[in-house]
Enzyme design. Structure first.
Site, PDB file in Angstrom:
ATOM      1  N   GLY A 176      46.868  15.213  59.550  1.00 13.31           N
ATOM      2  CA  GLY A 176      46.447  14.603  58.289  1.00 13.31           C
ATOM      3  C   GLY A 176      47.551  13.876  57.559  1.00 13.31           C
TER       4      GLY A 176
ATOM      5  N   ARG B 158      44.210  40.381  62.950  1.00 13.18           N
ATOM      6  CA  ARG B 158      45.405  39.578  62.705  1.00 13.18           C
ATOM      7  C   ARG B 158      45.205  38.557  61.589  1.00 13.18           C
ATOM      8  NH1 ARG B 158      46.782  38.414  69.070  1.00 13.18           N
ATOM      9  NH2 ARG B 158      48.203  40.159  69.311  1.00 13.18           N
TER      10      ARG B 158
ATOM     11  N   GLU C 229      49.610  19.763  58.246  1.00 11.94           N
ATOM     12  CA  GLU C 229      50.990  19.536  58.711  1.00 11.94           C
ATOM     13  C   GLU C 229      51.918  19.045  57.602  1.00 11.94           C
ATOM     14  OE1 GLU C 229      50.846  16.463  61.728  1.00 11.94           O
ATOM     15  OE2 GLU C 229      49.945  15.010  60.358  1.00 11.94           O
TER      16      GLU C 229
ATOM     17  N   ASP D 225      42.888  10.607  59.571  1.00 12.54           N
ATOM     18  CA  ASP D 225      43.349  11.233  58.319  1.00 12.54           C
ATOM     19  C   ASP D 225      42.427  10.948  57.129  1.00 12.54           C
ATOM     20  OD1 ASP D 225      45.522  11.907  59.898  1.00 12.54           O
ATOM     21  OD2 ASP D 225      46.791  10.297  59.134  1.00 12.54           O
TER      22      ASP D 225
ATOM     23  N   GLN E 290      42.845  17.048  68.088  1.00 12.80           N
ATOM     24  CA  GLN E 290      42.024  16.456  67.014  1.00 12.80           C
ATOM     25  C   GLN E 290      41.790  14.967  67.224  1.00 12.80           C
ATOM     26  OE1 GLN E 290      43.758  18.381  63.046  1.00 12.80           O
ATOM     27  NE2 GLN E 290      45.148  18.478  64.775  1.00 12.80           N
ATOM     28  N   ARG E 291      42.619  14.351  68.031  1.00 11.41           N
ATOM     29  CA  ARG E 291      42.523  12.905  68.222  1.00 11.41           C
ATOM     30  C   ARG E 291      41.799  12.528  69.508  1.00 11.41           C
ATOM     31  NH1 ARG E 291      47.794  10.419  66.399  1.00 11.41           N
ATOM     32  NH2 ARG E 291      47.767   9.334  68.389  1.00 11.41           N
TER      33      ARG E 291
ATOM     34  N   HIS F 288      47.115  17.060  68.941  1.00  4.70           N
ATOM     35  CA  HIS F 288      46.361  15.883  69.390  1.00  4.70           C
ATOM     36  C   HIS F 288      44.971  16.207  69.937  1.00  4.70           C
ATOM     37  CE1 HIS F 288      50.341  14.220  68.832  1.00  4.70           C
ATOM     38  NE2 HIS F 288      49.751  13.049  68.735  1.00  4.70           N
TER      39      HIS F 288
ATOM     40  N   GLY G 269      45.205   1.316  61.522  1.00  8.43           N
ATOM     41  CA  GLY G 269      45.447   2.006  60.257  1.00  8.43           C
ATOM     42  C   GLY G 269      46.282   1.146  59.318  1.00  8.43           C
TER      43      GLY G 269
HETATM   44  O1  F6P Z   1      47.714   9.223  61.406  1.00  7.70           O
HETATM   45  C1  F6P Z   1      47.078   9.932  62.415  1.00  7.70           C
HETATM   46  C2  F6P Z   1      47.955  11.015  62.951  1.00  7.70           C
HETATM   47  O2  F6P Z   1      47.241  11.725  63.931  1.00  7.70           O
HETATM   48  C3  F6P Z   1      48.504  11.979  61.889  1.00  7.70           C
HETATM   49  O3  F6P Z   1      47.545  12.907  61.460  1.00  7.70           O
HETATM   50  C4  F6P Z   1      49.689  12.553  62.610  1.00  7.70           C
HETATM   51  O4  F6P Z   1      50.690  12.986  61.712  1.00  7.70           O
HETATM   52  C5  F6P Z   1      50.180  11.397  63.430  1.00  7.70           C
HETATM   53  O5  F6P Z   1      49.117  10.501  63.561  1.00  7.70           O
HETATM   54  C6  F6P Z   1      50.687  11.772  64.796  1.00  7.70           C
HETATM   55  O6  F6P Z   1      51.160  10.625  65.405  1.00  7.70           O
HETATM   56  P1  F6P Z   1      51.681  10.563  66.906  1.00  7.70           P
HETATM   57  O7  F6P Z   1      50.466  10.520  67.808  1.00  7.70           O
HETATM   58  O8  F6P Z   1      52.467   9.310  66.966  1.00  7.70           O
HETATM   59  O9  F6P Z   1      52.481  11.805  67.149  1.00  7.70           O
END
Ligand code: F6P
Length: 359
Positions: free
Chosen positions: A184, A176, A236, A141, A285-286, A283, A116
């Site tokens: 992001g 609810r 966030e 992001d 999402q990752r 995470h 990044g």
């Molecule tokens: O930049 C990618 C990202 O996943 C952001 O969306 C998030 O704020 C950050 O990295 C989280 O980072 P870490 O894995 O270091 O907690």
């Protein structure tokens, strides 16, 4: 075809599609009869004597659908060039010199850095120190100005949509208000795309500060309509009008985002007699398998990076515009964030289908 050795590393936070890049790089390079060295744990693998594996057709077989990176990664260590609020620091020149000597000893004639903005900042410093570097942009992001899209974003959005599909059913069973907090950083792209595709009623993003009273109005209006639930997606990095992002200081000058979902839930329950629940997707999402789009983008970016080395275009980063891979100098690419414009067509589309941005 003349043979050469190239290197590749993955740096910074991981994201779905990194292994597709590694596979793409390896296939395109080995087709040219080049050897590929994959350095472990980001730039750290460049420290002498070098921590690496040879990437070839067999070591990269069956990895495209895997999340994460087979090389490992880190956003810490000796090569960090961006800290805290985007402050640029010079990586210790002796550390860069060590990396250079590792690359020379291994006969590496071009290094592909997949990362990044922070990693590209390091890559630029290495390029300026005479290391032959090519960049491949990566972030869930999707907030880099220099490229219309990064791989990982689509997979993150898919995770948001899957979560919303699940939250919809439980929210409506219990009537609810359900809040989903998504990643992001300073950009609202994941919230905007995920919220639109997942049928959110309210999307709160950093680029459009929200007014809590407007959010309450939406909930009341939906109750009056007989809606069974109200779904809110909050990025966030979102903040109320006149307020600040919610940050946790983790180290001097460094911070993490996260926690706004719970705060919003409290603010809503203080104002209205409703059951509210907040869920942090984090995470999820990752991690996990990349979508088809991210596998394709990752492959295309990897192949393009090899092409750039073949053309001797060092100091360039792969970018993507109008469905085509292109290149841009790393210098032009770094430190330029692409945020959601409050009057963007996507925002207007969302408003047209009655999604509120809390403004
Ligand atoms: O930049 C990618 C990202 O996943 C952001 O969306 C998030 O704020 C950050 O990295 C989280 O980072 P870490 O894995 O270091 O907690």
């Amino acid at each position: 075809m003349s043979t050469k050795t190239i290197g590749v590393l993955t740096s910074g936070g991981d994201c779905p599609g990194l292994n597709a890049v590694l596979r793409g790089v390896t296939r395109a390079a080995t087709k040219r009869n080049w050897k590929v060295i994959g350095f472990r744990d980001g730039f750290e693998g460049l420290l002498p004597p070098g921590d690496f594996i040879v990437l070839d057709r067999s070591t990269t077989a069956g990895i495209m659908h895997l999340g994460g990176t087979i090389l490992g990664t880190t956003n810490r260590g000796h090569f960090v060039a961006k800290v805290g609020e985007g402050n640029i620091v010079q990586v210790d020149p002796t550390v860069i010199a060590k990396a250079k000597s590792t690359l020379e000893n291994l006969g590496v004639e071009g290094l592909i850095v997949v990362g990044g903005d922070g990693s590209m900042t390091t890559a630029l410093q290495m390029h300026n120190a005479g290391i032959k570097v090519v960049g491949v942009p990566k972030t869930i992001d999707n907030d880099l100005e220099a490229t219309a899209m990064t791989f990982g974003f689509d997979s993150a959005v898919a995770a948001v949509v899957d979560a919303l599909d699940r939250l919809h059913t439980t929210a409506s069973s219990h009537k609810r208000v359900m809040i989903l907090e998504v990643m992001g950083r300073h950009a609202g792209w994941i919230a905007l795309h995920g919220g639109l595709a997942g049928g959110a009623d309210v999307i709160l993003i950093p680029e459009i500060p929200y007014d809590i009273e407007k959010v309450i109005e939406v909930i009341k209006k939906r109750d009056a309509m007989g809606a069974k639930s109200t779904m809110i997606v909050i990025a966030e990095g979102a903040a109320p009008k006149g307020g600040k992002q919610y940050r946790h200081e983790v180290k001097s000058g460094e911070y993490r985002l996260g926690g706004v979902g719970e705060i919003l839930a409290r603010e809503i329950t203080q104002r209205i007699d409703k059951e509210v629940r907040a869920c942090v997707l984090g995470h999820l999402q990752r991690g996990g398998a990349p979508t088809a789009l991210d596998r394709i983008l990752g492959t295309r970016f990897g192949v393009k990076a090899v092409d750039l080395i073949a053309e001797g275009k060092f100091g360039f980063m792969v970018s993507y515009h109008n469905y085509q891979t292109e290149e841009v100098t790393i210098e032009q690419a770094v430190h330029r964030l692409r945020l959601v414009s409050p009057d963007a067509q996507m925002v207007q589309t969302a408003r047209a289908v009655d999604i509120s941005f809390g403004d």
